[in-house]
Design a protein around this motif. Structure first.
Motif, PDB file in Angstrom:
ATOM      1  N   GLN A  34      19.586 -38.690  18.070  1.00 20.56           N
ATOM      2  CA  GLN A  34      18.823 -39.235  18.929  1.00 20.56           C
ATOM      3  C   GLN A  34      17.211 -39.679  18.227  1.00 20.56           C
ATOM      4  O   GLN A  34      16.588 -40.338  18.201  1.00 20.56           O
ATOM      5  N   ALA A  35      17.227 -38.957  16.468  1.00 16.56           N
ATOM      6  CA  ALA A  35      15.882 -38.682  16.712  1.00 16.56           C
ATOM      7  C   ALA A  35      16.053 -39.927  15.104  1.00 16.56           C
ATOM      8  O   ALA A  35      14.999 -40.753  15.071  1.00 16.56           O
ATOM      9  N   MET A  36      17.665 -40.962  14.933  1.00  9.56           N
ATOM     10  CA  MET A  36      17.837 -41.814  14.454  1.00  9.56           C
ATOM     11  C   MET A  36      17.419 -42.876  14.579  1.00  9.56           C
ATOM     12  O   MET A  36      16.834 -43.765  14.938  1.00  9.56           O
ATOM     13  N   GLU A  37      17.655 -43.238  16.479  1.00  6.60           N
ATOM     14  CA  GLU A  37      16.790 -43.817  17.471  1.00  6.60           C
ATOM     15  C   GLU A  37      15.538 -43.822  17.421  1.00  6.60           C
ATOM     16  O   GLU A  37      14.986 -45.266  17.379  1.00  6.60           O
ATOM     17  N   SER A  38      14.673 -43.126  16.781  1.00  8.74           N
ATOM     18  CA  SER A  38      14.247 -42.753  17.424  1.00  8.74           C
ATOM     19  C   SER A  38      12.867 -43.604  16.323  1.00  8.74           C
ATOM     20  O   SER A  38      11.636 -43.646  15.757  1.00  8.74           O
ATOM     21  N   VAL A  39      13.534 -43.724  14.918  1.00  6.43           N
ATOM     22  CA  VAL A  39      13.012 -44.456  13.780  1.00  6.43           C
ATOM     23  C   VAL A  39      13.626 -45.527  12.832  1.00  6.43           C
ATOM     24  O   VAL A  39      14.417 -45.306  12.887  1.00  6.43           O
ATOM     25  N   ARG A  40      13.009 -46.703  13.214  1.00 11.66           N
ATOM     26  CA  ARG A  40      13.495 -47.593  12.197  1.00 11.66           C
ATOM     27  C   ARG A  40      12.990 -48.936  11.176  1.00 11.66           C
ATOM     28  O   ARG A  40      11.735 -48.445  10.831  1.00 11.66           O
ATOM     29  N   TYR A  41      13.712 -49.052  10.660  1.00  4.44           N
ATOM     30  CA  TYR A  41      13.530 -49.585   9.053  1.00  4.44           C
ATOM     31  C   TYR A  41      13.488 -51.078   9.395  1.00  4.44           C
ATOM     32  O   TYR A  41      14.545 -52.356   9.206  1.00  4.44           O
ATOM     33  N   GLU A  42      12.121 -52.202   9.193  1.00  3.86           N
ATOM     34  CA  GLU A  42      12.320 -53.007   9.483  1.00  3.86           C
ATOM     35  C   GLU A  42      11.836 -54.630   8.807  1.00  3.86           C
ATOM     36  O   GLU A  42      10.768 -53.758   8.144  1.00  3.86           O
ATOM     37  N   GLY A  43      12.413 -55.448   8.209  1.00  8.07           N
ATOM     38  CA  GLY A  43      11.404 -56.395   7.506  1.00  8.07           C
ATOM     39  C   GLY A  43      12.513 -55.773   6.226  1.00  8.07           C
ATOM     40  O   GLY A  43      11.905 -56.699   4.247  1.00  8.07           O
ATOM     41  N   ILE A  44      13.190 -55.139   5.775  1.00  9.19           N
ATOM     42  CA  ILE A  44      13.972 -54.788   4.648  1.00  9.19           C
ATOM     43  C   ILE A  44      15.425 -55.030   5.097  1.00  9.19           C
ATOM     44  O   ILE A  44      15.972 -54.863   5.450  1.00  9.19           O
ATOM     45  N   LYS A  45      15.220 -56.162   4.463  1.00  3.80           N
ATOM     46  CA  LYS A  45      17.037 -56.728   4.874  1.00  3.80           C
ATOM     47  C   LYS A  45      17.320 -57.579   3.041  1.00  3.80           C
ATOM     48  O   LYS A  45      16.759 -58.492   2.503  1.00  3.80           O
ATOM     49  N   GLN A  46      18.628 -57.322   2.695  1.00  2.00           N
ATOM     50  CA  GLN A  46      18.862 -58.155   1.612  1.00  2.00           C
ATOM     51  C   GLN A  46      19.057 -59.594   2.169  1.00  2.00           C
ATOM     52  O   GLN A  46      20.370 -60.216   3.473  1.00  2.00           O
TER      53      GLN A  46
END
Length: 311
Positions: free
Chosen positions: A121-133
């Motif tokens: 649940q904690a992992m779903e609450s934080v996302r990393y966007e704009g960091i893509k290979q």
């Protein structure tokens, strides 16, 4: 440093120092004698196999035939580990194959069902966007292994034209979705950086190593930059321009601030004028090129060409 953090650091200290005295703890962790004694008592309660060696040159010994107890993590530290592993999901390739997914599963299985659900649940609450290979590459693991073993590699580099390279790789870095490898070009005796997806037919030169210390590498890099990049540039920017620069920095550039203004400054080689001008185009109307004149001219030429293409 909090006590719990210090105790964990002392556990790592014992793994490297099988014999120590009280003064070692006092000086290493900047604590008093009474605190060091209390820490030793706490560590013994945790199960650290300490043996007191009496005498003038005595101290403490960690018994070799026993394992040190595991390191304990607080809840926020556990979340930090899983957040770090989650970040790697945005990268197609890494120097570690896909072992991070196996690590995530193994770590998760060490917790009970309730804690596993809490972590997920904690992992779903934080996302990393704009960091893509952006570009896939198949040679990171070999390059990484060569760096660790100080091995020389040869490969064909096809970014501009096909050219064989003979280098000592020293660093891998991902910038704006592209993996780069920096290394010493042994044929030119110069430091170069290569986009990894253009590295083909990579081979490790067997029984051929070259070990350089970090100090030697930094000194050599600095000497090359000072001789190669000999043109100073200065660009005035705004707060929005500053934000863009912080997202897309380069090692030969830095911010300089006065009481009222912000500047991007650095040094370049004449051959890099076109690259820098293209880089500055992304800032839009948030910059003003102050020097050199050649950079301003290159920038204006790019604008004219863009205007002509879109008439």
């Amino acid at each position: 440093m909090k006590k719990s953090e210090r105790i964990n650091q002392e556990l790592f200290f014992f793994k490297e120092h099988k014999k120590f005295n009280l003064a070692d703890l006092i000086n290493t962790f900047h604590i008093s004698k009474s605190t060091a004694l209390r820490d030793i008592e706490e560590l013994e309660r945790l199960g650290v196999p300490l043996y007191v060696d009496n005498g003038r040159y005595g101290g403490y010994k960690v018994l070799d035939n026993s394992l040190l107890p595991p390191v304990y993590f607080k809840e926020n530290e556990i979340f930090a580990i899983f957040f770090s592993l989650q970040l790697l999901h945005s990268i197609i390739d890494s120097p570690f194959e896909h072992s991070y997914e196996q690590i995530r599963k193994k770590l998760l299985q060490t917790f009970n069902d309730k804690k596993q659900q809490q972590i997920i649940q904690a992992m779903e609450s934080v996302r990393y966007e704009g960091i893509k290979q952006i570009a896939a590459t198949n040679n990171l693991e070999t390059l990484f292994s060569s760096i660790l073993n100080n091995q020389i590699v040869t490969f064909n580099y096809t970014r501009y034209e096909k050219d064989q390279k003979n280098i000592l790789p020293i660093r891998l870095v991902i910038i704006d979705g592209f993996w780069y490898c920096s290394g010493l070009d042994l044929d030119k005796n110069a430091w170069r950086t290569y986009r990894c997806e253009f590295i083909e037919i990579l081979e490790v030169t067997k029984n051929n190593t070259l070990k350089l210390t970090n100090e030697e590498i930094q000194a050599s890099l600095l000497a090359q930059q000072e001789s190669y990049r000999n043109i100073e540039f200065k660009v005035k920017t705004t707060s929005l321009g500053k934000e863009y620069f912080l997202k897309h920095p380069f090692s030969n550039m830095q911010l300089a601030k006065t009481t009222s203004d912000t500047y991007i400054i650095g040094k370049i080689n004449k051959s890099e004028l076109n690259f820098l001008a293209n880089y500055l185009l992304a800032f839009g109307d948030q910059i003003q090129i102050l020097k050199p004149i050649a950079l301003k001219e290159e920038y204006l030429c790019l604008l004219v060409r863009m205007f002509d293409q879109n008439k």
